[in-house]
Structures are given as structure tokens and as C-alpha cells.
Design an enzyme around this catalytic site. Structure first.
Site, PDB file in Angstrom:
ATOM      1  N   ASP A 172       0.827  -1.211   0.000  1.00  0.00           N
ATOM      2  CA  ASP A 172       0.000   0.000   0.000  1.00  0.00           C
ATOM      3  C   ASP A 172       0.861   1.261   0.000  1.00  0.00           C
ATOM      4  OD1 ASP A 172       0.907  -0.728   2.582  1.00  0.00           O
ATOM      5  OD2 ASP A 172      -0.491   0.692   3.484  1.00  0.00           O
ATOM      6  N   GLU A 173       0.261   2.345  -0.430  1.00  0.00           N
ATOM      7  CA  GLU A 173       0.796   3.698  -0.251  1.00  0.00           C
ATOM      8  C   GLU A 173       2.273   3.845  -0.621  1.00  0.00           C
ATOM      9  OE1 GLU A 173      -1.854   5.570   3.268  1.00  0.00           O
ATOM     10  OE2 GLU A 173      -0.335   4.193   3.988  1.00  0.00           O
TER      11      GLU A 173
END
Ligand SMILES: *[C@@H]1O[C@H](CO)[C@@H](O)[C@H](O)[C@H]1NC(C)=O
Ligand SMILES: *[C@@H]1O[C@H](CO)[C@@H](O)[C@H](O)[C@H]1NC(C)=O
Ligand SMILES: *[C@@H]1O[C@H](CO)[C@@H](O)[C@H](O)[C@H]1NC(C)=O
Ligand SMILES: *[C@@H]1O[C@H](CO)[C@@H](O)[C@H](O)[C@H]1NC(C)=O
Ligand SMILES: *[C@@H]1O[C@H](CO)[C@@H](O)[C@H](O)[C@H]1NC(C)=O
Ligand SMILES: *[C@@H]1O[C@H](CO)[C@@H](O)[C@H](O)[C@H]1NC(C)=O
Length: 538
Positions: A333-334
Site C-alpha cells: 500500500d501507499e
């Protein structure tokens, strides 16, 4: 901003009104059994059986294949005897022998061969049936996992009346979970959580029939996992040498979880969220550039070096041996692309691969290689939704965790339409706190409330309450999780039509007091008190 007194009074009035409505004449008061989460089917009679603390016992039934040698069950019998009677003081002013009829025994029978030495897995059978009748109650389950859930239910049925004697209604319960994956995420990187706090969390999970501990064990801030192959990761990357999980700490968590029927899925998130890895492993992270000059900083994992993948092959080999679950959470993620974009070597690599300026393609290139490593180790992967969104080529069975709060129902539609199993956590970020009874918000979400075929809905294997650790450590994790996470617990266990918030409030208030009696510092739902019981914590 502190709540205005007006608002507080407003919600109290609302509650009083709801209570009045429930008790209004003409509407028959139908007390729900004080169970949490509500079983699939409960038949309860007004006939009461008395239980004598001195003589009542829990034992394996004559037909049980998991007998006295099953230490998991014997341990559970002891534990539940203590939960039921432990915190009470016996009162001697009553002659209990005069109270009839009396429940003498709970017989627990397991139909299939014992799994006492096994770990629970994604297809563990947690169903059970419980028949409470005079003079012996029967708890039947196919596997030990169902017996554990049934013992929890039985323990919730027993109550102490105002004379101090223990009673249970004659009842007949058939139960099994609605979703097979019911998780709690803890984050031990932003703040270290002592092992005893993790064990406490596992206790509370069992009281709420959760079955997966998602252990977000490392992140940017610290690397507390002590690796045997790469000890420098925690030597350099932990907050301090007393903020690490040694192999024996990890083993303690795994075993404590196992005997409660809880899987432990570790998350080693990459290529982002990895600053702490860089301290103990040279060249693992990407050097960032400033105006084409090498700057001080480092970014995500360096995806263009072969050494990166030899490192991860060795590292995940260890992880796959330490953690028995079939699943490893790989994060994904991210990812911040700024550092990758600044690095001339990465720019050249992108050009050579024909990725243009699309860094999601580089990320996909990286994740694909990591997924392949994990597949070679015979493990399956869970990834955050970005990995799917960025069109990484996924092995069948790779599970996608939907976490972004915008349009999560649409995301569920899209992911399941592509045939991948999903876990929903978007509506259940318990670290986002607000004033008032936010548990009702969690309670009202139905994970299957999205456009999709029956086949798509079957791909929703469950959900997860996430408690990220930026503002959470040992001082507040328990009250922040409980009883707010209990709302998610019931949503994931109970039938779809168990949605009455007022009824849930009544049962959850009782359940919260039950957790307090069992040593879980669960925060209050609203005004009131825990009646009749001795409370160490109030
Ligand atoms: C349990 O029994 C008591 C005593 O007869 C009765 O008042 C109560 O309604 C019963 N509980 C349920 C859920 O049926
Ligand atoms: C045990 O098995 C016997 C024979 O199948 C059956 O008659 C009996 O009802 C069973 N007892 C329980 C408690 O299930
Ligand atoms: C889960 O464990 C049981 C018992 O050990 C086993 O029979 C079953 O095959 C396992 N399921 C999976 C998917 O591995
Ligand atoms: C990295 O691995 C690839 C594929 O195995 C190989 O073609 C390449 O020469 C290696 N690069 C270095 C610097 O060793
Ligand atoms: C993976 O499973 C295959 C087939 O069961 C087996 O041959 C292989 O040794 C396993 N690999 C690992 C790393 O456990
Ligand atoms: C839920 O549906 C079942 C089956 O239709 C029904 O028996 C049960 O009473 C319902 N429960 C609630 C709380 O509405």
C-alpha cells in the site's frame, strides 16, 4: 473540540426514548439472550437449571474422538470454568442442594478426529451445537475449533441471580460463522506492544469469536521482529533492544492464539513503509536524489537490484517457517514514487523495461517478484487493494484487502468480478476515533451490500477491524479496541438479519461487563454501571 453539554444531553434523551419505546405497554418485552455475537439459531426456554459450583464439571463426552489426551480441550475446560465461576465469591447462606433441577455436567463431543496438535486454517470448521437440558448439557462439534466457540457461548449463558446462585436457561443452539475470516489488525511498529498486551488482545478476540490476528509487525518507524537470518534488522531497526519480539516471544503468541482457535497472519509490508528495514540491511532501500545529486534520504525498497530479491527469498523462507499459517500479508500500500522518480538508475531501468513514466508498472514488477517468492514457498498472499488496482498479475487465490474508505462497495464489486477473494476493512478503521457511539456505524455495515452475483459475494471471505498504532500503545489499546471491535465481531459472525441496534446495545452492554469481569478493560458504551458483579476495573 470538547463535546458540548447540549449534544451529550441530546444523545441521552434519545437513548431514554428508545428504552421507553422498547418497554412501552402493548409491545411484549422479548428479552434477547445475552449472547455476543448472536448465534445462528437460539431457542431458549424460561425453564431454569441451577448450577452448583462445587460439583459442576466440563468434560469430553463418551463419543468424543478428542478425549483426555487433547490438551487444547482440557486447557479450554479449565479456562472456561474460571470464566464462569472464577470471579465470583461463593455465598454460603443458601443450601444449593435444595435447588432443583440441577445441571450437573457439560459434555463436549468432537465428531471427527482430534486436531489438537494442529493450527487452525482458512477452512477450519467452527460450527457447533449446544443443548442445555437436565441433567447434562451437550456441546457437539465436528472439530475442536467449534468446541472452543461453543464453550464461549455456554459460558455466556450462565448467570448469577441476586441470591448469588448460578443459573442457565434450558436452551438449544445451533451455530456457525457467517464469514470464515474475522480479523483484528494490530500494529507493533508505530508503538511496540508488550507480549502480554498481545495475549490480552487474543483473550478478548476469543470472547468475541474473532479468528485471525493480522500482525502488522514492522513498518517505517520500527522493526521489532527479530529475524534469525538477518538479526541486524531488529538490532538496528527496532526502537531499542528491549523493543523486539524474539523467536520465543513470537512462539508464545502463536501458541496462545492456536489454543484459542486464532490464526496469526504476519504482515511484512513493502515496497513502501520500509524505512526501518534500511537501517539493518544495506542497499535494500532506494537512494533518493536531489537535482541529480545523491541526497541523504532513502525511499521504498530498491526494485532494480538482484540483491533485493535474494534478500527477500531468504527472508520470506524464514517467515514461512516461523509462521505456520498458509497466508502471509505482503502489504503493497501507499508507495510514494517521488524517490524512485529522482533516481537516475531507476529512470534508466524504467526506460529499458519500457515502463515510460508509469511508476505503478515498476511497483507491479516488484510486487510480482515478491509474490512469486512467496508462492515458491507454498504460501498464499494477502495484499492491500493498491496491488490489485495497479493491475499486478496475481496468482489465483491471492486475497485482496479493501481498505480505502471511498467507494469500497464498488471496489468489492470490481475485485470479486475478477475472481479474487476479498477481506473488507475499509469501514472498520478503529484508530479513527470520534465522540459518541461509533460502534453503531461499524455495526450497520453489511459487507455484502454491493452489486454482484452470488458467486462474487462468496468471494468475500470476511473482514477485519484495524487499529493502527500511531496513537495507540499498551496504555490504551484494550479500551480502544473493546467493545468497539465487538460490533465488527458480531457483523462477521451472526446472520445477516441480526441488525437491531437497540437489541445489540442491550446485549453489548452486558457483554462489555462480561469482558470487564474477565480482565479486559473494555471502555463503556454509554452511561450506566455493571450490576451485581465484582469489578476490579470500574
Ligand atoms: C430465562 O429464564 C427466565 C426465568 O424463567 C426467563 O425470565 C427469561 O425470559 C429466560 N430467558 C430467555 C432469553 O428466554
Ligand atoms: C453416542 O453414540 C451413541 C451410539 O451412536 C448414541 O446412541 C448416543 O446418543 C451418543 N451420545 C451422545 C451424547 O451423543
Ligand atoms: C486445514 O486443516 C485441516 C486439518 O488439519 C486439514 O484437513 C485441511 O486440509 C486444512 N485446509 C487447508 C486449506 O489446508
Ligand atoms: C540480475 O539478474 C538478471 C536475471 O537473472 C540478470 O540478467 C542480470 O545480469 C543480473 N544483474 C546483475 C547486476 O547481476
Ligand atoms: C512446496 O510443495 C511442493 C509440493 O508439495 C514440495 O515438493 C516442495 O518441497 C514445497 N516447497 C517448500 C519450500 O516447502
Ligand atoms: C432471521 O431470519 C431467520 C430465518 O428466516 C429467522 O428465523 C430469524 O427469526 C430472523 N432473525 C431476526 C433477528 O430477524
Amino acid at each position: 473540540e470538547p463535546p458540548s453539554p447540549r449534544r451529550a444531553r441530546g444523545s441521552r434523551l434519545l437513548l431514554a426514548l428508545l428504552v421507553l419505546l422498547a418497554q412501552a405497554p402493548g409491545i411484549p418485552a422479548k428479552p434477547s439472550p445475552p449472547l455476543w455475537p448472536m448465534p445462528q439459531s437460539v431457542k431458549m426456554s424460561p425453564q431454569l437449571l441451577h448450577i452448583d459450583v462445587e460439583t459442576f464439571y466440563i468434560d469430553h463426552g463418551p463419543n468424543s474422538t478428542a478425549g483426555p489426551t487433547c490438551s487444547l480441550l482440557q486447557e479450554a475446560f479449565r479456562r472456561y470454568y474460571d470464566y464462569i465461576f472464577g470471579s465470583y465469591k461463593k455465598r454460603y447462606d443458601i443450601d444449593e442442594s435444595e435447588l432443583e433441577p440441577q445441571l450437573e455436567q457439560l459434555q463436549v463431543s468432537i465428531a471427527l478426529e482430534s486436531q489438537c496438535d494442529c493450527f487452525p486454517n482458512e477452512s477450519s470448521d467452527e460450527s457447533y451445537s449446544l443443548l442445555v437440558q437436565y441433567p447434562v448439557a451437550f456441546l457437539k462439534a465436528n472439530r475442536v475449533w467449534g468446541a472452543l466457540r461453543g464453550l464461549e457461548t455456554f459460558s455466556q449463558l450462565v448467570y448469577q441471580n441476586s441470591y448469588g446462585t448460578f443459573n442457565i436457561n434450558v436452551s438449544n443452539i445451533a451455530d456457525s460463522p457467517r464469514f470464515s475470516y474475522r480479523g483484528i489488525l494490530i500494529d507493533t511498529s508505530r508503538h511496540y506492544l508488550p507480549v502480554r498486551v498481545i495475549l490480552k488482545t487474543l483473550d478478548a478476540m476469543a470472547f468475541n469469536k474473532f479468528n485471525v490476528l493480522h500482525w502488522h509487525i514492522v513498518d517505517d518507524q520500527s522493526f521489532p521482529y527479530q529475524s534469525v537470518t538477518f538479526p541486524q534488522l531488529s538490532n538496528k531497526g527496532s526502537y531499542s533492544l528491549s523493543h523486539i519480539y524474539t523467536p520465543s516471544d513470537v512462539y508464545k503468541v502463536l501458541e496462545y492464539a492456536r489454543i484459542r482457535g486464532i490464526r496469526v497472519i504476519p504482515e511484512f509490508d513493502s515496497p513502501g513503509h520500509t524505512q526501518s528495514w534500511g537501517q539493518g540491511e544495506k542497499d535494500l532501500l532506494t537512494p533518493c536524489y536531489n537535482e541529480r545529486k545523491k541526497a541523504e534520504g532513502v525511499g521504498p525498497i530498491n526494485p532494480i537490484l538482484n540483491t533485493t530479491y535474494t534478500f527477500f527469498a531468504t527472508f520470506f523462507k524464514e517467515i514461512s517457517e516461523v509462521f505456520p499459517d498458509h497466508f502471509i500479508h505482503l502489504g503493497g500500500d501507499e508507495v510514494d514514487f517521488t524517490c524512485w522518480a529522482s533516481n537516475p538508475d531507476i529512470q534508466n531501468f524504467m526506460k529499458k523495461k519500457g515502463f515510460g513514466k508509469d511508476f505503478t508498472q515498476l511497483e507491479s514488477f516488484y510486487i510480482k517478484k515478491i509474490l512469486d517468492i512467496v508462492t515458491t514457498l507454498n504460501k498464499s498472499s494477502i495484499v492491500w487493494q493498491e496491488v490489485f488496482d495497479n493491475r499486478v498479475e496475481l496468482q489465483p487465490g491471492t486475497t485482496v484487502e479493501v481498505w480505502k474508505s471511498d467507494n469500497y462497495f464498488e471496489e468489492l464489486s470490481v475485485v470479486t468480478a475478477s475472481g479474487f477473494p476479498v477481506i473488507l476493512s475499509a469501514p472498520w478503521y478503529l484508530d479513527l476515533i470520534s465522540y459518541g457511539q461509533d460502534w453503531t456505524k461499524y455495526y450497520k455495515v453489511d459487507p455484502l451490500n454491493f452489486e454482484g452475483s452470488k458467486k462474487q459475494k462468496q468471494l468475500v471471505i470476511g473482514g477485519e477491524a484495524c487499529l493502527w498504532g500511531e496513537y495507540v500503545d499498551a496504555t490504551n489499546i484494550i479500551p480502544r479496541l473493546w467493545p468497539r471491535a465487538s460490533a465488527v465481531g458480531e457483523r462477521l459472525w451472526s446472520p445477516q438479519n441480526v441488525t437491531d441496534v437497540q437489541d445489540a446495545y442491550n446485549r453489548l452492554a452486558i457483554h462489555r461487563c462480561r469482558m470487564i469481569r474477565r480482565g479486559i478493560a473494555a471502555q463503556p458504551l454509554f452511561t450506566g454501571y455493571c450490576p451485581k458483579y465484582e469489578n476490579k476495573m470500574e
